[in-house]
Design an enzyme around this catalytic site. Sequence first.
Site: not given
Ligand SMILES: [Ca+2]
Length: 354
Positions: A53, A114, A133, A167, A223, A268-269
């Site tokens: 991720e 994450h 998490h 996140n 995010n 996203d990232n």
């Molecule tokens: Ca992310």
Amino acid sequence: MAKLAVLIILGASLALLGQMFVAIRERFNASREVEPVEPRNCHLIENLENGSEDIDILPTGLAFISSGLKYPGLPDFAPDEPGKIFLMDLNEQTPRAQALKISDGFDKSLFNPHGISTFIDKDGTVYLYVVNHPHMKSTVEIFKFEEHQRSLLHLKTVRHKLLKSVNDIVAVGPEQFYATRDHYFTCFFLTLLETILGLRWTYVAFYSPTEVKVVAKGFNSANGITASLDQKYIYVADVTAKNIHIMEKHANWNLTPLKVIQLDTLVDNLSVDPSTGDILGGCHPNAMKLLNYDPNDPPGSEVLRIQNVLSEKPRVNTVYANNGSVLQGSSVAAVYHGKILIGTVFHKALYCVL
Ligand SMILES: [Ca+2]
Ligand SMILES: [Ca+2]
């Protein structure tokens, strides 16, 4: 008369539902397909089968990769396996991914990594911050990286009432970081509802041992987060709003909005190219396919490079795009000396020489 009223209410409800359905499809780019953009020299990385991720590369070329994320509503190919942090040395001719050992005193069986971020202290010590998490709650784990032993020494677990649904993080000191909250609610049904309604209730929090505060708010779903090379700006991806917020960082750690770069994909990232300062975004071209996972029509992958970030007209180029035949659900990309690593939420990871 009563029948007419029922009919009107039913009609209005149906119209509202229809509108919501259209809004969701639009929000998740449900009808978008990607045109392939594939550098010639790419291969999938062995050992990374269950997600990658987030990726953070040190200036020395050592890449940390978080793998095995379990996230409500998203696929998971290894539900019984705890997550891991992998290391790759991008200076090697054929870099291999190797899982890092983690010291005792930390519950590895509940590890659900994450977003990640590295910080190098004045004495050269490397710290790895990991959003975790356990039992679907949010903590931030701080590790010291021991390069010779290829291991992570667990130093601290950070918990705070403002650090919910975290996140990603960006470390800005040995115990200071910014963190994004991607949903306001923690119950899955309510998180879905807040996305559908387009609520802007998520934020960026700043954490230090002496002060924790919300420093930016009003995001649909904050995010990925990272800092500019000069550390003057913080970049935040709002995934369902399909944009990147450029924020100015102040001496008291507060952030003020400077501009927003609007895109047509769910970002996203984020990472920054150390040689140019460009932003690289791992994106979901069609997030509906991510949420309704079908191996016969999988979610694709897309990596964007944003040049001249602070200028009036930043340039956006597609570095990589694939319909899911090779790589599904890209969430991050990071570069080092002409090489790129592309990670995914739950699928494989790709290495390319650009
Ligand atoms: Ca992310
Ligand atoms: Ca990160």
